[in-house]
Design a protein around this motif. Sequence first.
Motif, PDB file in Angstrom:
ATOM      1  N   LEU A  18      -5.235  19.174   3.011  1.00 51.88           N
ATOM      2  CA  LEU A  18      -4.392  18.107   2.502  1.00 51.88           C
ATOM      3  C   LEU A  18      -5.300  17.036   1.911  1.00 51.88           C
ATOM      4  N   LEU A  19      -4.878  16.450   0.815  1.00 56.22           N
ATOM      5  CA  LEU A  19      -5.607  15.355   0.198  1.00 56.22           C
ATOM      6  C   LEU A  19      -4.771  14.085   0.312  1.00 56.22           C
ATOM      7  N   VAL A  20      -5.435  12.998   0.683  1.00 54.44           N
ATOM      8  CA  VAL A  20      -4.768  11.697   0.798  1.00 54.44           C
ATOM      9  C   VAL A  20      -5.186  10.852  -0.395  1.00 54.44           C
ATOM     10  N   TRP A  21      -4.196  10.365  -1.114  1.00 58.04           N
ATOM     11  CA  TRP A  21      -4.431   9.547  -2.304  1.00 58.04           C
ATOM     12  C   TRP A  21      -3.878   8.158  -2.041  1.00 58.04           C
ATOM     13  N   HIS A  22      -4.703   7.151  -2.252  1.00 57.40           N
ATOM     14  CA  HIS A  22      -4.271   5.765  -2.077  1.00 57.40           C
ATOM     15  C   HIS A  22      -3.812   5.270  -3.435  1.00 57.40           C
ATOM     16  N   THR A  24      -9.394  10.349  -7.689  1.00 57.51           N
ATOM     17  CA  THR A  24     -10.084  11.114  -6.649  1.00 57.51           C
ATOM     18  C   THR A  24      -9.430  10.797  -5.318  1.00 57.51           C
ATOM     19  N   PRO A  25      -9.345  11.759  -4.420  1.00 58.98           N
ATOM     20  CA  PRO A  25      -8.653  11.522  -3.149  1.00 58.98           C
ATOM     21  C   PRO A  25      -9.402  10.551  -2.255  1.00 58.98           C
ATOM     22  N   ARG A  26      -8.645   9.826  -1.455  1.00 57.76           N
ATOM     23  CA  ARG A  26      -9.239   8.894  -0.496  1.00 57.76           C
ATOM     24  C   ARG A  26      -9.901   9.663   0.638  1.00 57.76           C
ATOM     25  N   SER A  27      -9.301  10.774   1.039  1.00 54.25           N
ATOM     26  CA  SER A  27      -9.874  11.585   2.117  1.00 54.25           C
ATOM     27  C   SER A  27      -9.329  12.998   2.036  1.00 54.25           C
ATOM     28  N   ILE A  28     -10.023  13.934   2.690  1.00 55.90           N
ATOM     29  CA  ILE A  28      -9.623  15.337   2.759  1.00 55.90           C
ATOM     30  C   ILE A  28      -9.333  15.675   4.213  1.00 55.90           C
ATOM     31  N   LEU A  29      -8.144  16.208   4.485  1.00 58.26           N
ATOM     32  CA  LEU A  29      -7.735  16.561   5.840  1.00 58.26           C
ATOM     33  C   LEU A  29      -7.875  18.062   6.025  1.00 58.26           C
ATOM     34  N   THR A  30      -8.659  18.450   7.003  1.00 61.41           N
ATOM     35  CA  THR A  30      -8.900  19.861   7.282  1.00 61.41           C
ATOM     36  C   THR A  30      -8.472  20.201   8.706  1.00 61.41           C
ATOM     37  N   GLY A  31      -8.433  21.484   8.994  1.00 60.22           N
ATOM     38  CA  GLY A  31      -8.060  21.940  10.329  1.00 60.22           C
ATOM     39  C   GLY A  31      -7.070  23.080  10.300  1.00 60.22           C
ATOM     40  N   ASP A  74       0.836  -1.193   0.000  1.00 60.35           N
ATOM     41  CA  ASP A  74       0.000   0.000   0.000  1.00 60.35           C
ATOM     42  C   ASP A  74       0.876   1.251   0.000  1.00 60.35           C
ATOM     43  N   CYS A  75       0.439   2.241  -0.738  1.00 62.73           N
ATOM     44  CA  CYS A  75       1.171   3.505  -0.795  1.00 62.73           C
ATOM     45  C   CYS A  75       0.184   4.654  -0.654  1.00 62.73           C
ATOM     46  N   TYR A  76       0.519   5.603   0.210  1.00 58.07           N
ATOM     47  CA  TYR A  76      -0.294   6.800   0.357  1.00 58.07           C
ATOM     48  C   TYR A  76       0.515   8.000  -0.107  1.00 58.07           C
ATOM     49  N   ILE A  77      -0.113   8.817  -0.948  1.00 55.40           N
ATOM     50  CA  ILE A  77       0.458  10.095  -1.366  1.00 55.40           C
ATOM     51  C   ILE A  77      -0.371  11.189  -0.706  1.00 55.40           C
ATOM     52  N   VAL A  78       0.293  12.153  -0.080  1.00 57.91           N
ATOM     53  CA  VAL A  78      -0.395  13.257   0.582  1.00 57.91           C
ATOM     54  C   VAL A  78       0.063  14.554  -0.057  1.00 57.91           C
ATOM     55  N   SER A  79      -0.897  15.353  -0.515  1.00 60.14           N
ATOM     56  CA  SER A  79      -0.601  16.654  -1.108  1.00 60.14           C
ATOM     57  C   SER A  79      -1.184  17.749  -0.221  1.00 60.14           C
ATOM     58  N   GLY A  80      -0.364  18.764   0.072  1.00 55.58           N
ATOM     59  CA  GLY A  80      -0.815  19.921   0.836  1.00 55.58           C
ATOM     60  C   GLY A  80      -0.841  21.149  -0.051  1.00 55.58           C
ATOM     61  N   SER A  81      -1.700  22.110   0.282  1.00 54.32           N
ATOM     62  CA  SER A  81      -1.917  23.221  -0.637  1.00 54.32           C
ATOM     63  C   SER A  81      -2.038  24.552   0.088  1.00 54.32           C
TER      64      SER A  81
END
Length: 691
Positions: free
Chosen positions: A491-495, A515-522, A479-486
């Motif tokens: 941040l978007l988590v891509w599996h 499409t991203p696996r999840s959206i990280l907010t805060g 498994d590989c996760y790519i995380v992009s911050g903007s």
Amino acid sequence: MWILLFLQILAYSEGLHGRWHFNDVRAIFSRRYLLQNTALEIFLSNRTSVMFNLANKATVKKVVAALPRVGVGLKYAIPPSRRVSLASSKQLFKASTMTQAWQRREISNFEYIMYLNTIAGRTYNDINQYPIFPWVLTNYESNELDLTLPSNFRDLSKPIGALNPSRKAFFQERYETWEDDKIPPFHYGTHYSTSAFTLGWLIRIEPFTTFFLNLQGGKFDHATRTFSSVATAWKNCQRDTSDVKELIPEFYYLPDMFVNENKFNFGKLEDGSLVDDVFLPPWAKSPEDFIRINKLALESEFVSCQLHQWIDLIFGYKQRGPEAVRATNVFYYLTYEDSVNLDSIEDPVMREAIENQIRSFGQTNSHEYIFFSDPAGASGAPGFSMEASKNLLIDMDPLILSQNGMHRRQITDNIDPDIKKKPHCYVVTADNRFIMACGFWDKSFRIYVADSSKVSQVVYGHWDVVTCLVRSECPVSGDCYIVSGSRDATLLVWHWSAKLQWVLGDSHTHGEVATPRSILTGHDTEVTCAAVCTELGLVASGSKGGTCLLHTVTGDLLRTLTPPTECSSPRLASMAAETGVILIAYDRGQICAFTINGKYLEMATVSSTINALRMKSEGDYFITGGEGKVVQVWRTHDLQLMYTFPLCDASILALDIAHGQRTIIAGMATGSIVAFRINFHKWHHEYREAY
């Protein structure tokens, strides 16, 4: 009354229902429940597992036949098949290469014991058969602990109940003089692992506190019986005839279990003192220090050479029969799998009584789960020989791999000028075939074919320019996760799969829009840095102005990481699964260490701006580089500077540690790539001996 009962049920109802996608299933194990082979445990891609107790063995087979053909996963080098998921622990042991890997020192003692627990049916999902780990130290009273002295270590060839000669004689006499015709003779009426013992160890942290209260009728135990001191717990295991318990894995990785963070009232001891945080040995400065040293002891040469003998007692041929009698290792009969057939008991009252007894006495591994250790091969158990430690620590002359002006990959199209000005690298190597890059004006990040200029994927999702891009791949599951911050503060988590397939919740797609696996907010401002750990399923991130957050890869906000006031804006982040430590580097040269539970540990300051931060895979060391033109090696647990390499000819923009952990690769502002040789193993060995 009904309202009260409903509220009590509600406290335990969370997680009783759910939905799991087939694509998330990574491993399937058959399990026991109340000594019956009627359960299944399913391991998922988000690093969690779920256990089901089914009606009977036939139902277990039907469910396995309907689930994905993943076997027991890829970790144990066993080909995936449904038949493997139904195999006995003995069959899994024979088919796996883990023992050989352990003897070759490719995996740690901790990993090997967890492997044995897992294939033997012990699981975090069943308190009655929780994973079991050994006591390895005997000295819990000295101000300093010398891990080179054999007297500080337990004799692992004997069970806990046989370490004290007088108590061993008591147990042997009980066995030899037993006269009950209905109950077979035994040495120990209690067990090395029961639900009560496990909950007693973990009583200070939820949900185990609630579970303990439920077990005890809503009240804590008497203060004198509550786990309040490591030294006292060890002494009780040597003198109390009803206390022969071993440890749980948390003693080697979870410092939070020793802290009464929730301020529960556990009562007072006989001397009038309150039971609060656990009293640690004098040689441990903090719970984190105790965990670190206890783990060092577990991985020591002395334990490595003895561990196979403890394995024989808990998982091996000394569990039952004449060898168990000779080893003083026989337990009450209801702890063994074939002691009773619950399906044959028609009286519901009698069946419930037997089930309650099984829950109380603990569960010994089945006689089918017999592992024969190889004492000759034990000399090849993990550890570091004195001869190996004589290797050269550092190659003082750096090797220039490529020089400015030679061929190197350039990604300059459509890059935001402000991103170009940032000193830290915006290009991330995915593997030897693909390169990822961010910072484009069109708010995308891109995946290139490494040996050409061809764009393989253009990935959109953010509302503003992508400012940071990180990845983490699990070597076991793939498994590989790519995380992009903007700049859009998310941040978007891509599996991402190893075959460049995007995992879109329910299915793998080939060539479709990702499409991203999840959206990280805060965050409220531009995201400046991030770190992702696939093995833990966690993402640490920082934003302009100073906010640092910890999320799960599924989008849950867990913690805010609060540094000292002098730390301004986070610049870089790094995280390691094995130590559970998160490092954040700030604009003014500070490096702060946090636990994955958000506790601030320590801070160090570098004289120049840090452009690159990289933790070793085990997390015990990390490296930094920056405007000071030097690569430095640090020890993680106390942020002590261990070594500074010779001065380079330009600022350092990127760092990595090559496979094998023997080479540091540094990317320079001039375009050069410089390699430094290093021997982390020798540092670890020398420090362990000095301590």
